[in-house]
Design a protein around this motif. Structure first.
Motif, PDB file in Angstrom:
ATOM      1  N   GLY A 136       0.787  -1.410  -0.056  1.00 34.48           N
ATOM      2  CA  GLY A 136       0.043  -0.014   0.026  1.00 34.48           C
ATOM      3  C   GLY A 136       0.919   1.411   0.044  1.00 34.48           C
ATOM      4  O   GLY A 136       0.464   2.373   0.111  1.00 34.48           O
ATOM      5  N   SER A 137       2.081   1.116  -0.113  1.00 33.87           N
ATOM      6  CA  SER A 137       2.896   2.182  -0.084  1.00 33.87           C
ATOM      7  C   SER A 137       3.432   2.915  -1.048  1.00 33.87           C
ATOM      8  O   SER A 137       3.317   4.231  -1.316  1.00 33.87           O
ATOM      9  CB  SER A 137       4.427   1.860   0.647  1.00 33.87           C
ATOM     10  N   TRP A 138       2.756   2.313  -2.212  1.00 32.71           N
ATOM     11  CA  TRP A 138       3.254   2.772  -3.505  1.00 32.71           C
ATOM     12  C   TRP A 138       1.954   2.855  -4.472  1.00 32.71           C
ATOM     13  O   TRP A 138       1.200   1.697  -4.520  1.00 32.71           O
ATOM     14  CB  TRP A 138       4.351   2.158  -4.439  1.00 32.71           C
ATOM     15  N   LEU A 139       1.217   4.229  -4.988  1.00 33.29           N
ATOM     16  CA  LEU A 139       0.197   4.361  -5.522  1.00 33.29           C
ATOM     17  C   LEU A 139       0.588   4.828  -6.917  1.00 33.29           C
ATOM     18  O   LEU A 139       1.299   5.759  -6.944  1.00 33.29           O
ATOM     19  CB  LEU A 139      -0.951   5.095  -4.960  1.00 33.29           C
ATOM     20  N   ASP A 140      -0.560   4.968  -7.811  1.00 35.34           N
ATOM     21  CA  ASP A 140      -0.633   5.574  -8.922  1.00 35.34           C
ATOM     22  C   ASP A 140      -1.916   5.871  -9.587  1.00 35.34           C
ATOM     23  O   ASP A 140      -2.770   5.008  -9.240  1.00 35.34           O
ATOM     24  CB  ASP A 140       0.302   4.859  -9.959  1.00 35.34           C
ATOM     25  N   TYR A 141      -2.107   7.012 -10.265  1.00 40.56           N
ATOM     26  CA  TYR A 141      -3.448   7.357 -10.608  1.00 40.56           C
ATOM     27  C   TYR A 141      -3.325   7.945 -12.185  1.00 40.56           C
ATOM     28  O   TYR A 141      -2.235   8.569 -12.478  1.00 40.56           O
ATOM     29  CB  TYR A 141      -4.188   8.450  -9.602  1.00 40.56           C
ATOM     30  N   ALA A 142      -4.134   7.634 -12.749  1.00 44.83           N
ATOM     31  CA  ALA A 142      -4.371   8.352 -14.235  1.00 44.83           C
ATOM     32  C   ALA A 142      -4.599   9.901 -13.784  1.00 44.83           C
ATOM     33  O   ALA A 142      -5.176  10.292 -13.004  1.00 44.83           O
ATOM     34  CB  ALA A 142      -5.762   7.939 -14.900  1.00 44.83           C
ATOM     35  N   ASP A 143      -4.194  10.626 -14.684  1.00 46.58           N
ATOM     36  CA  ASP A 143      -4.224  12.048 -14.591  1.00 46.58           C
ATOM     37  C   ASP A 143      -5.695  12.545 -14.409  1.00 46.58           C
ATOM     38  O   ASP A 143      -5.941  13.367 -13.526  1.00 46.58           O
ATOM     39  CB  ASP A 143      -3.400  12.822 -15.588  1.00 46.58           C
ATOM     40  N   SER A 144      -6.469  11.916 -15.242  1.00 47.10           N
ATOM     41  CA  SER A 144      -7.954  12.276 -15.109  1.00 47.10           C
ATOM     42  C   SER A 144      -8.804  12.193 -13.765  1.00 47.10           C
ATOM     43  O   SER A 144      -9.897  12.826 -13.678  1.00 47.10           O
ATOM     44  CB  SER A 144      -8.639  11.374 -16.406  1.00 47.10           C
ATOM     45  N   VAL A 145      -8.052  11.491 -12.856  1.00 41.23           N
ATOM     46  CA  VAL A 145      -8.564  11.158 -11.751  1.00 41.23           C
ATOM     47  C   VAL A 145      -7.846  11.542 -10.657  1.00 41.23           C
ATOM     48  O   VAL A 145      -8.606  11.616  -9.359  1.00 41.23           O
ATOM     49  CB  VAL A 145      -9.118   9.607 -11.432  1.00 41.23           C
ATOM     50  N   LYS A 146      -6.798  12.178 -10.658  1.00 46.81           N
ATOM     51  CA  LYS A 146      -6.115  12.684  -9.535  1.00 46.81           C
ATOM     52  C   LYS A 146      -6.611  13.592  -8.766  1.00 46.81           C
ATOM     53  O   LYS A 146      -7.153  14.356  -9.394  1.00 46.81           O
ATOM     54  CB  LYS A 146      -4.557  13.197  -9.933  1.00 46.81           C
ATOM     55  N   GLY A 147      -6.700  13.439  -7.517  1.00 44.80           N
ATOM     56  CA  GLY A 147      -7.389  14.530  -6.655  1.00 44.80           C
ATOM     57  C   GLY A 147      -8.940  14.186  -6.574  1.00 44.80           C
ATOM     58  O   GLY A 147      -9.415  14.805  -5.431  1.00 44.80           O
ATOM     59  N   ARG A 148      -9.475  13.255  -7.231  1.00 46.50           N
ATOM     60  CA  ARG A 148     -10.737  13.025  -6.874  1.00 46.50           C
ATOM     61  C   ARG A 148     -11.061  11.212  -6.489  1.00 46.50           C
ATOM     62  O   ARG A 148     -11.871  11.334  -5.640  1.00 46.50           O
ATOM     63  CB  ARG A 148     -11.386  13.160  -8.382  1.00 46.50           C
ATOM     64  N   PHE A 149     -10.144  10.626  -7.064  1.00 48.65           N
ATOM     65  CA  PHE A 149     -10.122   9.172  -6.533  1.00 48.65           C
ATOM     66  C   PHE A 149      -9.180   8.812  -5.837  1.00 48.65           C
ATOM     67  O   PHE A 149      -8.054   9.312  -5.804  1.00 48.65           O
ATOM     68  CB  PHE A 149     -10.280   8.385  -8.074  1.00 48.65           C
ATOM     69  N   THR A 150      -9.444   7.928  -4.802  1.00 53.91           N
ATOM     70  CA  THR A 150      -8.384   7.166  -3.802  1.00 53.91           C
ATOM     71  C   THR A 150      -8.557   5.937  -3.947  1.00 53.91           C
ATOM     72  O   THR A 150      -9.482   5.212  -3.538  1.00 53.91           O
ATOM     73  CB  THR A 150      -8.827   7.868  -2.497  1.00 53.91           C
ATOM     74  N   ILE A 151      -7.227   5.120  -4.004  1.00 55.19           N
ATOM     75  CA  ILE A 151      -7.351   3.570  -3.909  1.00 55.19           C
ATOM     76  C   ILE A 151      -6.774   3.220  -2.405  1.00 55.19           C
ATOM     77  O   ILE A 151      -5.781   4.124  -2.134  1.00 55.19           O
ATOM     78  CB  ILE A 151      -6.423   3.262  -5.067  1.00 55.19           C
ATOM     79  N   SER A 152      -7.257   2.272  -2.142  1.00 60.91           N
ATOM     80  CA  SER A 152      -6.695   1.762  -0.870  1.00 60.91           C
ATOM     81  C   SER A 152      -6.855   0.118  -0.600  1.00 60.91           C
ATOM     82  O   SER A 152      -7.651  -0.208  -1.472  1.00 60.91           O
ATOM     83  CB  SER A 152      -7.509   2.662   0.378  1.00 60.91           C
TER      84      SER A 152
END
Length: 125
Positions: free
Chosen positions: A55-71
């Motif tokens: 869980g220490s490394w995460l990545d997001y698509a630019d289109s969802v950064k700041g809106r989606f959170t994976i956990s």
């Protein structure tokens, strides 16, 4: 055999929120990289978010950064995707996928060996 089951999809208005769940069974989820992908009709599959085993490394698509959170909750064998401030362009079939190997990214969905059936997300304006 590893099995993934998604849940939590539905229909919401723009600006609303949903939390998707990906229940992983058949093997210890703590050893898998898990990603969320989406595909809308007529469009290519898009990587949305990915989380490494610890869980220490995460990545997001630019289109969802700041809106989606994976956990992830390894004790429950579940990976979540919290989606806030949803937009109509987020409408798609969302699927989770798992891989035991580190050579996967949001851009390499074909390297994920295990996939769920998907859950539909529809956002109306």
């Amino acid at each position: 055999q590893v099995r993934l089951v998604e849940s939590g999809g539905g229909s919401v208005q723009a600006g609303g929120s949903l939390r998707l769940s990906c229940a992983v069974s058949g093997y210890s989820v703590s050893t898998y990289i898990v990603g969320w992908f989406r595909q809308a009709p007529g469009k290519e599959r898009e990587g949305v978010a990915i989380i490494y085993p610890g869980g220490s490394w995460l990545d997001y698509a630019d289109s969802v950064k700041g809106r989606f959170t994976i956990s992830r909750d390894n004790a429950k064998g579940t990976v979540y995707l919290q989606m806030n401030n949803l937009k109509p362009e987020d409408s798609a079939m969302y699927s989770c996928a798992a891989s035991r190997y580190l050579d996967v990214t949001l851009a390499t969905p074909d390297r994920f060996a295990y996939w769920g059936q998907g859950t539909q997300v529809t956002v109306s304006s």
